[in-house]
Design an enzyme around this catalytic site. Structure first.
Site, mmCIF file in Angstrom:
data_model
loop_
_atom_site.group_PDB
_atom_site.id
_atom_site.type_symbol
_atom_site.label_atom_id
_atom_site.label_comp_id
_atom_site.label_asym_id
_atom_site.label_seq_id
_atom_site.Cartn_x
_atom_site.Cartn_y
_atom_site.Cartn_z
ATOM 1 N N GLY A 40 -2.264 -18.592 -52.909
ATOM 2 C CA GLY A 40 -2.856 -18.718 -51.714
ATOM 3 C C GLY A 40 -4.249 -19.388 -51.674
ATOM 4 N N HIS A 41 -4.616 -19.961 -50.748
ATOM 5 C CA HIS A 41 -5.770 -20.517 -50.733
ATOM 6 C C HIS A 41 -6.955 -19.535 -50.500
ATOM 7 C CE1 HIS A 41 -8.723 -23.662 -49.528
ATOM 8 N NE2 HIS A 41 -8.701 -23.438 -48.291
ATOM 9 N N ASN A 42 -8.292 -19.956 -50.601
ATOM 10 C CA ASN A 42 -9.123 -18.760 -50.407
ATOM 11 C C ASN A 42 -9.312 -18.157 -49.175
ATOM 12 O OD1 ASN A 42 -10.434 -19.919 -52.669
ATOM 13 N ND2 ASN A 42 -11.994 -21.036 -51.643
ATOM 14 N N GLY A 43 -9.407 -16.821 -49.153
ATOM 15 C CA GLY A 43 -9.443 -15.918 -48.016
ATOM 16 C C GLY A 43 -7.831 -15.639 -47.592
ATOM 17 N N SER A 44 -6.888 -16.025 -48.458
ATOM 18 C CA SER A 44 -5.479 -15.706 -47.841
ATOM 19 C C SER A 44 -4.982 -14.301 -48.107
ATOM 20 C CB SER A 44 -4.500 -16.400 -48.446
ATOM 21 O OG SER A 44 -4.707 -16.499 -49.837
ATOM 22 N N GLY A 45 -5.842 -13.629 -48.755
ATOM 23 C CA GLY A 45 -5.554 -12.202 -48.925
ATOM 24 C C GLY A 45 -5.260 -11.674 -50.521
ATOM 25 N N LYS A 46 -5.368 -12.491 -51.425
ATOM 26 C CA LYS A 46 -4.808 -12.301 -52.538
ATOM 27 C C LYS A 46 -5.421 -11.138 -53.329
ATOM 28 C CE LYS A 46 -5.599 -16.234 -54.342
ATOM 29 N NZ LYS A 46 -6.366 -17.105 -53.365
ATOM 30 N N SER A 47 -6.928 -11.069 -53.243
ATOM 31 C CA SER A 47 -7.720 -10.326 -54.015
ATOM 32 C C SER A 47 -7.588 -8.841 -53.475
ATOM 33 C CB SER A 47 -8.981 -10.617 -53.930
ATOM 34 O OG SER A 47 -9.316 -11.646 -54.747
ATOM 35 N N GLU A 166 -7.127 -13.999 -60.938
ATOM 36 C CA GLU A 166 -7.742 -15.341 -61.109
ATOM 37 C C GLU A 166 -8.285 -15.532 -62.701
ATOM 38 O OE1 GLU A 166 -7.701 -18.199 -59.249
ATOM 39 O OE2 GLU A 166 -7.541 -17.305 -57.115
HETATM 40 N N1 LIG Z 1 -15.453 -7.042 -49.078
HETATM 41 C C1 LIG Z 1 -15.167 -7.543 -47.931
HETATM 42 N N2 LIG Z 1 -15.682 -7.515 -46.782
HETATM 43 C C2 LIG Z 1 -15.392 -8.065 -45.542
HETATM 44 N N3 LIG Z 1 -14.377 -9.080 -45.788
HETATM 45 C C3 LIG Z 1 -13.753 -9.386 -46.906
HETATM 46 C C4 LIG Z 1 -14.104 -8.480 -48.078
HETATM 47 N N4 LIG Z 1 -13.435 -9.267 -49.042
HETATM 48 C C5 LIG Z 1 -12.498 -10.027 -48.558
HETATM 49 N N5 LIG Z 1 -12.867 -10.168 -47.218
HETATM 50 C C6 LIG Z 1 -12.227 -11.065 -46.167
HETATM 51 O O1 LIG Z 1 -10.967 -10.669 -46.372
HETATM 52 C C7 LIG Z 1 -10.197 -11.963 -46.319
HETATM 53 C C8 LIG Z 1 -9.197 -12.117 -47.372
HETATM 54 O O2 LIG Z 1 -9.880 -12.179 -48.670
HETATM 55 P P1 LIG Z 1 -9.376 -11.881 -50.131
HETATM 56 O O3 LIG Z 1 -10.680 -11.998 -51.087
HETATM 57 O O4 LIG Z 1 -8.568 -11.068 -50.302
HETATM 58 O O5 LIG Z 1 -8.668 -13.328 -50.158
HETATM 59 P P2 LIG Z 1 -8.405 -14.145 -51.469
HETATM 60 O O6 LIG Z 1 -7.105 -15.045 -51.314
HETATM 61 O O7 LIG Z 1 -8.347 -13.590 -52.556
HETATM 62 O O8 LIG Z 1 -9.507 -15.490 -51.475
HETATM 63 P P3 LIG Z 1 -10.622 -15.684 -52.654
HETATM 64 O O9 LIG Z 1 -9.756 -16.632 -53.652
HETATM 65 O O10 LIG Z 1 -11.572 -16.485 -52.159
HETATM 66 O O11 LIG Z 1 -11.035 -14.665 -53.432
HETATM 67 C C9 LIG Z 1 -10.933 -13.110 -46.187
HETATM 68 O O12 LIG Z 1 -11.243 -13.349 -44.808
HETATM 69 C C10 LIG Z 1 -12.305 -12.502 -46.514
HETATM 70 O O13 LIG Z 1 -13.532 -12.876 -46.029
#
Ligand SMILES: Nc1ncnc2c1ncn2[C@@H]1O[C@H](COP(=O)(O)OP(=O)(O)OP(=O)(O)O)[C@@H](O)[C@H]1O
Length: 279
Positions: A40-47, A166
C-alpha cells in the site's frame, strides 16, 4: 498450504485525535507456511496492521487470532512469542556490540540456557549466511548484512511468524535481494510463515499472495499475477509497477513476442535471452 495461522475479522483502528480510521473494517487470513505481502501507498495502514499483529496496539473493534489465541491485553505476551519483527532501519535494531552479542540478546531476554543459546546462535546465523561474521562489529557490515543479523536474532527465538515491516526499503539492490533470498529460504524450509509489509511491488511479486491496502481498507487480494493485472488501478492508488512488468508490456506493444508480463527482472532477462537465441 496449511491451516490458518492468523485470522483477522473486521478490525478497525483510529489513532487518538484522528478523525479518519487508520484501518477500517479489515479482514484477512494467513495460512501456515505461506508468504503474504501486504502492500500500500504511504498512510494506507500497513504499519498499523503490523503493530496490531505484534500486539503493540489493540484494534478498537473486530477480532484478531494468532496461532489459535485471541488477541487481548491478557494474551499480548503469549502472541508476541509467536511473532518476530524486523523493522526498516538496520541501525536501530542492532543492539549488540558484535553479531554474536546481537543474536544472543533476544535469547538472553527469553531466558534460554547458555548451552542452548550457543546452538541457536550457530543455527540461526548459518540460516542467514552470517556465520563467518560472528565477531564483526555493526559498522563493518552492510545494511543487508545487518538486516540478516536482525532476522537471525528473530528466528533464534523460534517464532512461528516473521513480519518484515519495510525491512528492505533502506537497502541497496544487492542488500535487498540478499535479504529477500534469505526470507525465501526460511519460508521454503517451513521455518517461518512470512508477512512482508512493503510499498515495493517488486518485493510483493516474490510472495505467494498479496493484499493491497488503500486508505485503511482492503483494496485487492490475490496472487502476484492477479494483483499486477490490476495495472493502472494500482498506479491510481500510488503504487509503482515493477520495472520488469512495464518493460514487458512496452516490448509487447513494440511487437516483440514476449509470452508474459514478467514480475522480476531475472525472468524477463531469461525470456529475452531465449528470443535472442531464435534470431
Ligand atoms: N502514531 C500515530 N498517531 C496518529 N496517526 C497516526 C499514527 N501512526 C499512523 N497514523 C496515521 O494512520 C494512517 C495509517 O498510517 P500507517 O503508518 O499505518 O500507514 P502505512 O501504510 O504504514 O504508511 P507509511 O508507509 O507511511 O508508514 C495514516 O493516516 C497516518 O497518518
Amino acid at each position: 498450504m496449511g491451516q490458518q495461522i492468523i485470522t483477522i475479522e473486521n478490525i478497525s483502528f483510529t489513532y487518538h485525535d484522528e478523525s479518519t480510521p487508520a484501518l477500517n473494517s479489515v479482514s484477512l487470513s494467513v495460512e501456515q507456511g505461506e508468504w503474504l505481502a501486504i502492500v500500500g501507498h504511504n498512510g494506507s495502514g500497513k504499519s498499523t496492521l503490523a503493530r496490531i499483529l505484534n500486539g503493540l496496539i489493540l484494534p478498537q473493534s473486530g477480532r484478531v487470532s494468532v496461532c489459535g489465541v485471541d488477541l487481548s491485553e491478557e494474551s499480548i505476551w503469549e502472541i508476541r512469542k509467536q511473532v518476530g519483527m524486523v523493522f526498516q532501519n538496520p541501525d536501530n535494531q542492532f543492539v549488540g556490540t558484535t553479531v554474536i552479542d546481537d543474536v544472543a540478546f533476544g535469547l538472553e531476554n527469553n531466558g534460554i540456557p547458555r548451552e542452548e543459546m550457543v546452538k541457536r546462535i550457530d543455527w540461526s546465523t548459518k540460516q542467514v549466511k552470517m556465520e563467518a561474521f560472528l565477531d564483526q562489529e555493526p559498522h563493518h557490515l552492510s545494511g543487508g548484512q545487518k538486516q540478516r543479523v536482525a532476522i537471525a536474532g528473530v528466528i533464534a527465538v523460534q517464532p512461528t511468524i516473521l513480519i518484515l515491516d519495510e525491512a528492505t526499503s533502506m537497502l541497496d539492490p544487492i542488500g535487498r535481494s540478499e535479504v529477500l533470498e534469505t526470507v525465501r529460504l526460511l519460508k521454503d524450509q517451513g521455518i517461518v510463515t512470512v508477512i512482508s509489509i512493503t510499498h515495493d511491488l517488486e518485493e510483493a511479486a516474490k510472495a505467494d499472495r498479496v493484499i493491497v491496502l488503500n486508505r485503511g481498507e482492503k483494496f485487492a487480494e490475490g496472487t502476484p499475477s492477479e494483483i499486477f493485472s490490476l495495472d493502472h488501478k494500482l498506479v491510481e492508488i500510488g503504487l509503482d509497477l515493477p520495472f520488469s512488468y512495464i518493460v514487458s508490456k512496452k516490448l509487447k506493444e513494440a511487437g516483440i513476442p514476449i509470452q508474459q508480463d514478467h514480475l522480476s527482472e531475472e525472468s524477463l532477462v531469461n525470456e529475452l535471452w531465449t528470443l535472442q537465441l531464435k534470431i
